[in-house]
Design a protein around this motif. Structure first.
Motif, short mmCIF file in Angstrom:
data_model
loop_
_atom_site.label_atom_id
_atom_site.label_comp_id
_atom_site.label_asym_id
_atom_site.label_seq_id
_atom_site.Cartn_x
_atom_site.Cartn_y
_atom_site.Cartn_z
N VAL A 190 0.84 -1.20 0.00
CA VAL A 190 0.00 0.00 0.00
C VAL A 190 0.88 1.25 0.00
O VAL A 190 0.63 2.21 -0.75
CB VAL A 190 -0.96 0.00 1.22
CG1 VAL A 190 -1.63 1.36 1.40
CG2 VAL A 190 -2.02 -1.09 1.04
N ASN A 191 1.94 1.21 0.79
CA ASN A 191 2.86 2.35 0.84
C ASN A 191 3.54 2.56 -0.52
O ASN A 191 3.68 3.70 -0.98
CB ASN A 191 3.92 2.09 1.92
CG ASN A 191 4.96 3.18 1.98
OD1 ASN A 191 4.66 4.33 2.26
ND2 ASN A 191 6.20 2.84 1.68
N GLN A 192 3.91 1.47 -1.16
CA GLN A 192 4.56 1.57 -2.47
C GLN A 192 3.59 2.18 -3.50
O GLN A 192 3.97 3.02 -4.31
CB GLN A 192 5.03 0.20 -2.94
CG GLN A 192 5.96 0.28 -4.13
CD GLN A 192 6.45 -1.10 -4.57
OE1 GLN A 192 5.78 -2.11 -4.34
NE2 GLN A 192 7.61 -1.15 -5.17
N PHE A 193 2.33 1.75 -3.44
CA PHE A 193 1.34 2.32 -4.35
C PHE A 193 1.19 3.82 -4.10
O PHE A 193 1.20 4.62 -5.04
CB PHE A 193 -0.03 1.63 -4.19
CG PHE A 193 -1.12 2.39 -4.89
CD1 PHE A 193 -1.26 2.33 -6.26
CD2 PHE A 193 -1.97 3.25 -4.17
CE1 PHE A 193 -2.23 3.08 -6.92
CE2 PHE A 193 -2.93 4.00 -4.83
CZ PHE A 193 -3.06 3.91 -6.21
N ASN A 194 1.02 4.20 -2.82
CA ASN A 194 0.84 5.63 -2.50
C ASN A 194 1.99 6.48 -3.01
O ASN A 194 1.78 7.55 -3.58
CB ASN A 194 0.69 5.82 -0.99
CG ASN A 194 -0.74 5.56 -0.52
OD1 ASN A 194 -1.70 5.81 -1.25
ND2 ASN A 194 -0.90 5.05 0.69
N ARG A 195 3.21 5.99 -2.82
CA ARG A 195 4.38 6.76 -3.26
C ARG A 195 4.42 6.88 -4.78
O ARG A 195 4.67 7.95 -5.33
CB ARG A 195 5.66 6.11 -2.75
CG ARG A 195 5.92 6.47 -1.28
CD ARG A 195 7.09 5.73 -0.70
NE ARG A 195 8.27 5.77 -1.54
CZ ARG A 195 9.32 4.97 -1.39
NH1 ARG A 195 9.33 4.08 -0.43
NH2 ARG A 195 10.36 5.07 -2.19
N ALA A 196 4.15 5.75 -5.47
CA ALA A 196 4.19 5.77 -6.93
C ALA A 196 3.08 6.68 -7.49
O ALA A 196 3.29 7.40 -8.46
CB ALA A 196 4.02 4.35 -7.47
#
Length: 335
Positions: free
Chosen positions: A151-157
């Motif tokens: 989820v964190n990776q999605f938010n950052r991307a």
């Protein structure tokens, strides 16, 4: 100008540059045997697995930091090697071999390894999610850590408008939804966010996502799926997006008409967990997530031997008493 550029490039290659290495690359190198010693570096020395095993057997004090660091490196290497080998036909054996390793101590190593492998091959997302699904039934803290980091990776991307990473990580999140590792509310939140102010890229990401997990959503939350398709229909009528993306939406409608026949939620050979055994994590897009990043690195454990013994008990409980024979994890084809 082409010739000059070529000349410059040649000159640049001739000058050794200081490359700042991506931590994942470093992890991959460590996995393939570039072992950090007590001091932290061995100047990139290659350490064959048997040599590492020899060094470990030569250390008398099993509670020493030196020995603990060696076991940490060996654990990292074993986990990376197994994750890199997994495929549809060997997944059950790989799960057993992974559980023979202390994946509670190395839970962040396993999560990182899975996410790195998935990032390199998003089309294998279903395999990595199936592997995680089995481990999650025994050790939900591992599933939860991966869900939070995804989820964190999605938010950052998404914030960086990084379409490639976005499209890759939504395939992982879709596979987690399919395996019921994460609650379908997350899928709905993700689509709402991406379609709030639609762009060609954000609509394309939704199409990728819904193609992958639409079958699961149709089963657990048909109203939510309908609302996503309603939103896509109005975007289509507004006509503000590129023709290519309009065709993608139409393609998604065709996939839905066939009841996602070509995109089942879980392939029979990856359906390894009974629905009632699965532990579903509820993570929302906008909550503050503890990514537990300290777990990525070696730390000295004063209770090392007790914790290792405790894991042996856990392992026997899960795999039975014959799990003590070591798995063949020292073949050298990791990276």
């Amino acid at each position: 100008g082409g010739r000059e550029e070529g000349g410059e490039k040649g000159a640049a290659e001739a000058r050794p540059r200081k490359v700042i290495e991506d931590p994942y690359e470093t992890a991959a190198k460590t996995a393939s045997g570039v072992v950090a010693s007590g001091a932290g570096k061995t100047g990139g020395l290659y350490m064959p697995p048997y040599k590492l095993a020899q060094m470990m057997s030569g250390v008398d004090d099993k509670a020493s930091a030196q020995y603990q660091r060696m076991t940490w490196e060996a654990l990292k290497k074993a986990i990376n090697g197994l994750v890199n080998k997994v495929n549809v036909s060997n997944i059950k054996a790989i799960v057993v071999d992974l559980l023979k390793q202390n994946v509670i101590r190395g839970r962040a190593l396993l999560v990182r390894s899975l996410m790195k492998a998935q990032g390199a091959s998003p089309n294998f997302s279903r395999i990595y999610a199936a592997l995680l699904a089995v481990i999650n039934t025994k050790m939900p803290e591992i599933g939860e850590l991966l869900v939070k980091r995804a989820v964190n990776q999605f938010n950052r991307a998404y914030r960086r408008h990084d379409k490639v990473v976005c499209n890759g990580v939504v395939k992982l999140i879709a596979a987690l939804v399919n395996q019921q590792l994460v609650h379908e509310l997350l899928a709905l939140q993700l689509c709402i966010l991406l379609l709030e102010t639609p762009t060609d890229d954000s609509v394309e990401t939704v199409v990728t996502f819904v193609t992958e997990c639409g079958a699961a959503l149709a089963e657990v939350s048909p109203q939510a799926l309908n609302s996503i398709f309603e939103r896509l229909r109005s975007i289509l009528h507004e006509g503000a997006i590129d023709k290519r993306v309009q065709y993608m939406i139409e393609g998604l409608y065709a996939v839905r008409k066939s009841n996602f026949a070509d995109y089942p939620a879980v392939l029979p050979e990856l359906d390894l967990v009974e629905a009632e055994d699965q532990i579903t994590h509820e993570v929302s897009l906008d909550e503050q997530l503890d990514l537990e990043e300290t777990l990525d690195y070696f730390t000295f454990d004063p209770d090392f031997e007790a914790n290792e013994a405790a894991y042996v008990r856990v392992r026997r409980e899960i795999l039975g008493d014959d799990s003590d024979s070591e798995s063949g994890d020292d073949d050298d084809d990791d990276d």
